[in-house]
Design a protein around this motif. Structure first.
Motif, PDB file in Angstrom:
ATOM      1  N   ALA A 174      -2.319 -14.117 -11.978  1.00 16.71           N
ATOM      2  CA  ALA A 174      -3.378 -13.805 -12.933  1.00 16.71           C
ATOM      3  C   ALA A 174      -4.748 -14.229 -12.422  1.00 16.71           C
ATOM      4  N   GLU A 175      -4.826 -15.415 -11.853  1.00 17.69           N
ATOM      5  CA  GLU A 175      -6.118 -15.970 -11.478  1.00 17.69           C
ATOM      6  C   GLU A 175      -6.736 -15.280 -10.267  1.00 17.69           C
ATOM      7  N   THR A 176      -5.931 -14.977  -9.264  1.00 17.52           N
ATOM      8  CA  THR A 176      -6.467 -14.302  -8.082  1.00 17.52           C
ATOM      9  C   THR A 176      -6.983 -12.914  -8.435  1.00 17.52           C
ATOM     10  N   LEU A 177      -6.237 -12.169  -9.230  1.00 20.74           N
ATOM     11  CA  LEU A 177      -6.691 -10.831  -9.602  1.00 20.74           C
ATOM     12  C   LEU A 177      -7.978 -10.905 -10.419  1.00 20.74           C
ATOM     13  N   PHE A 178      -8.079 -11.904 -11.305  1.00 25.81           N
ATOM     14  CA  PHE A 178      -9.326 -12.043 -12.060  1.00 25.81           C
ATOM     15  C   PHE A 178     -10.482 -12.384 -11.122  1.00 25.81           C
ATOM     16  N   ARG A 179     -10.293 -13.350 -10.253  1.00 16.84           N
ATOM     17  CA  ARG A 179     -11.371 -13.799  -9.374  1.00 16.84           C
ATOM     18  C   ARG A 179     -11.912 -12.654  -8.514  1.00 16.84           C
ATOM     19  N   LEU A 180     -11.069 -11.671  -8.233  1.00 18.57           N
ATOM     20  CA  LEU A 180     -11.469 -10.549  -7.385  1.00 18.57           C
ATOM     21  C   LEU A 180     -11.816  -9.302  -8.194  1.00 18.57           C
ATOM     22  N   GLY A 181     -11.707  -9.388  -9.522  1.00 22.14           N
ATOM     23  CA  GLY A 181     -12.062  -8.255 -10.369  1.00 22.14           C
ATOM     24  C   GLY A 181     -11.128  -7.068 -10.234  1.00 22.14           C
ATOM     25  N   GLN A 206       0.798  -1.220   0.000  1.00 22.97           N
ATOM     26  CA  GLN A 206       0.000   0.000   0.000  1.00 22.97           C
ATOM     27  C   GLN A 206       0.838   1.280   0.000  1.00 22.97           C
ATOM     28  N   ARG A 207       2.149   1.124   0.053  1.00 22.51           N
ATOM     29  CA  ARG A 207       3.039   2.284  -0.088  1.00 22.51           C
ATOM     30  C   ARG A 207       3.712   2.331  -1.455  1.00 22.51           C
ATOM     31  N   SER A 208       3.429   1.342  -2.279  1.00 20.28           N
ATOM     32  CA  SER A 208       4.161   1.181  -3.527  1.00 20.28           C
ATOM     33  C   SER A 208       3.453   1.807  -4.727  1.00 20.28           C
ATOM     34  N   GLY A 209       4.253   2.371  -5.627  1.00 18.37           N
ATOM     35  CA  GLY A 209       3.738   2.884  -6.885  1.00 18.37           C
ATOM     36  C   GLY A 209       3.768   1.848  -7.989  1.00 18.37           C
ATOM     37  N   ARG A 210       4.286   0.655  -7.693  1.00 17.42           N
ATOM     38  CA  ARG A 210       4.302  -0.432  -8.680  1.00 17.42           C
ATOM     39  C   ARG A 210       2.906  -1.013  -8.841  1.00 17.42           C
ATOM     40  N   SER A 211       2.667  -1.638  -9.981  1.00 18.50           N
ATOM     41  CA  SER A 211       1.367  -2.257 -10.215  1.00 18.50           C
ATOM     42  C   SER A 211       1.209  -3.484  -9.332  1.00 18.50           C
ATOM     43  N   VAL A 212      -0.043  -3.806  -8.994  1.00 23.53           N
ATOM     44  CA  VAL A 212      -0.287  -4.982  -8.162  1.00 23.53           C
ATOM     45  C   VAL A 212       0.091  -6.250  -8.913  1.00 23.53           C
ATOM     46  N   GLY A 213      -0.002  -6.217 -10.244  1.00 24.16           N
ATOM     47  CA  GLY A 213       0.435  -7.366 -11.035  1.00 24.16           C
ATOM     48  C   GLY A 213       1.912  -7.628 -10.902  1.00 24.16           C
ATOM     49  N   SER A 247      -7.818  -4.977 -11.499  1.00 24.63           N
ATOM     50  CA  SER A 247      -6.930  -4.783 -12.644  1.00 24.63           C
ATOM     51  C   SER A 247      -5.484  -5.005 -12.227  1.00 24.63           C
ATOM     52  N   PRO A 248      -4.720  -5.759 -13.015  1.00 24.55           N
ATOM     53  CA  PRO A 248      -3.307  -5.975 -12.678  1.00 24.55           C
ATOM     54  C   PRO A 248      -2.475  -4.713 -12.806  1.00 24.55           C
ATOM     55  N   PHE A 249      -3.044  -3.651 -13.414  1.00 23.45           N
ATOM     56  CA  PHE A 249      -2.286  -2.421 -13.637  1.00 23.45           C
ATOM     57  C   PHE A 249      -2.483  -1.389 -12.520  1.00 23.45           C
ATOM     58  N   ARG A 250      -3.356  -1.654 -11.579  1.00 19.04           N
ATOM     59  CA  ARG A 250      -3.554  -0.709 -10.471  1.00 19.04           C
ATOM     60  C   ARG A 250      -2.328  -0.664  -9.584  1.00 19.04           C
ATOM     61  N   GLU A 251      -1.983   0.530  -9.159  1.00 17.98           N
ATOM     62  CA  GLU A 251      -0.827   0.693  -8.274  1.00 17.98           C
ATOM     63  C   GLU A 251      -1.138   0.108  -6.902  1.00 17.98           C
ATOM     64  N   GLY A 252      -0.085  -0.418  -6.275  1.00 15.44           N
ATOM     65  CA  GLY A 252      -0.269  -0.978  -4.949  1.00 15.44           C
ATOM     66  C   GLY A 252      -0.873   0.010  -3.969  1.00 15.44           C
ATOM     67  N   LYS A 253      -0.479   1.270  -4.059  1.00 14.77           N
ATOM     68  CA  LYS A 253      -0.982   2.274  -3.120  1.00 14.77           C
ATOM     69  C   LYS A 253      -2.469   2.574  -3.321  1.00 14.77           C
ATOM     70  N   LYS A 254      -3.053   2.060  -4.416  1.00 18.06           N
ATOM     71  CA  LYS A 254      -4.482   2.233  -4.659  1.00 18.06           C
ATOM     72  C   LYS A 254      -5.281   0.971  -4.316  1.00 18.06           C
TER      73      LYS A 254
END
Length: 289
Positions: A186-193, A161-168, A195-202
């Motif tokens: 890939a599968e966990t992010l899909f199952r939870l809807g 939650q402090r990171s500017g890197r993508s959650v993917g 986006s793999p491109f969202r920043e960790g801090k978001k």
């Protein structure tokens, strides 16, 4: 000067598609080693010869416990030698196979045998004989392993939650999520809807908690089944009247390696692109934002 050949586009594509065993595989192997060999004096050898000196130091010693941390496997022996722990990382092509005792086939780096059953290690990224201190140093570099009951995700949440890197990208970082690989990412992010491109801090607190809980459930089930299945009951081949999926990892998934095929939920073609050298798969409709 030594010249190094640059991989072709086709070779680079092949490298990206190769799947390193994820944490559930390593935990499954540790469990098999404990079931078959724990407490027994084993014959250790290196038919290939590259681990011969180390195997000779362990030959005839009693195996203690095998333990997995993420993608790292440690096999402890009850030996007086300070270096009494076999440290294995399978890498992209490594395998540890259990077979009835017979003449070794192929390039076997290490064989552990009780005289009837043999565990043959082939093609690992590394196989080393280390001390307790060296194991501690190796484990200290790893993040929280969702399969281990002693894992503490809280320090990982704070870093995410402090990171500017993508959650993917963050989910593939072994210093954060030990044992999580391309499929579970890939599968966990899909199952939870998500986006793999969202920043960790978001990533909100409840979203991180959901990611962690989903990884725990999926990966622990993967240890039991020795394969990755991520689709919910309503999306299995039987429920949807579709053909079972055929793939090297052998499980039913939503997006992994399904590029261009329709999403099971919304019908949108699954997308693929390279993220930090690894192929990323996602549904642009179900994983907006």
């Amino acid at each position: 000067m030594l010249s190094v050949a640059t991989p072709s586009v086709a070779q680079t594509r092949l490298i990206r598609l190769m799947s390193m065993p994820e944490g559930h595989v390593i935990h499954h192997l540790a469990a098999k080693l404990n079931t078959h060999f724990a407490g027994q004096r084993l014959h250790a050898s290196s038919p290939q010869g590259r681990f011969a000196a180390e195997a000779a130091r362990l030959d005839g010693e009693q195996m203690g416990v095998a333990e997995a941390f993420g993608k790292h496997l440690f096999i402890e022996f009850d030996a007086d030698d300070p270096a009494h722990i076999v440290y294995i990382h399978l890498g992209l092509i490594g395998t540890l196979q259990f077979e009835p005792e017979a003449a070794p086939r192929g390039q076997v780096r290490l064989r552990l045998s009780d005289g009837e059953l043999a565990a043959d290690l082939r093609g690992p990224q590394w196989c080393r004989l280390i001390t307790e201190a060296e194991r501690g140093a190796a484990v200290a570099k790893l993040g929280a392993d969702p399969i281990r009951d002693d894992a503490d995700p809280e320090p990982i949440r704070l870093k995410v939650q402090r990171s500017g890197r993508s959650v993917g990208s963050l989910l593939m970082d072994q210093k954060l999520f030990a044992g999580v690989g391309n499929i579970y990412r890939a599968e966990t992010l899909f199952r939870l809807g998500i986006s793999p491109f969202r920043e960790g801090k978001k990533i909100r607190r409840n979203e991180f908690d959901s990611i962690w809980a989903d990884l725990v459930g999926l990966m622990k089930e993967g240890v039991k089944a020795a394969r990755i299945d991520t689709v919910r009951p309503e999306h299995t081949p039987e429920a949807m009247g579709r053909d079972p999926r055929k793939d090297d990892h052998g499980g039913e998934v939503y997006v992994y390696r399904r590029t261009g095929q329709p999403c099971y939920i919304c019908g949108t073609p699954i997308r693929e692109q390279v993220m930090e050298g690894r192929n990323l798969f996602w549904c642009p409709t179900c994983q907006k934002g």
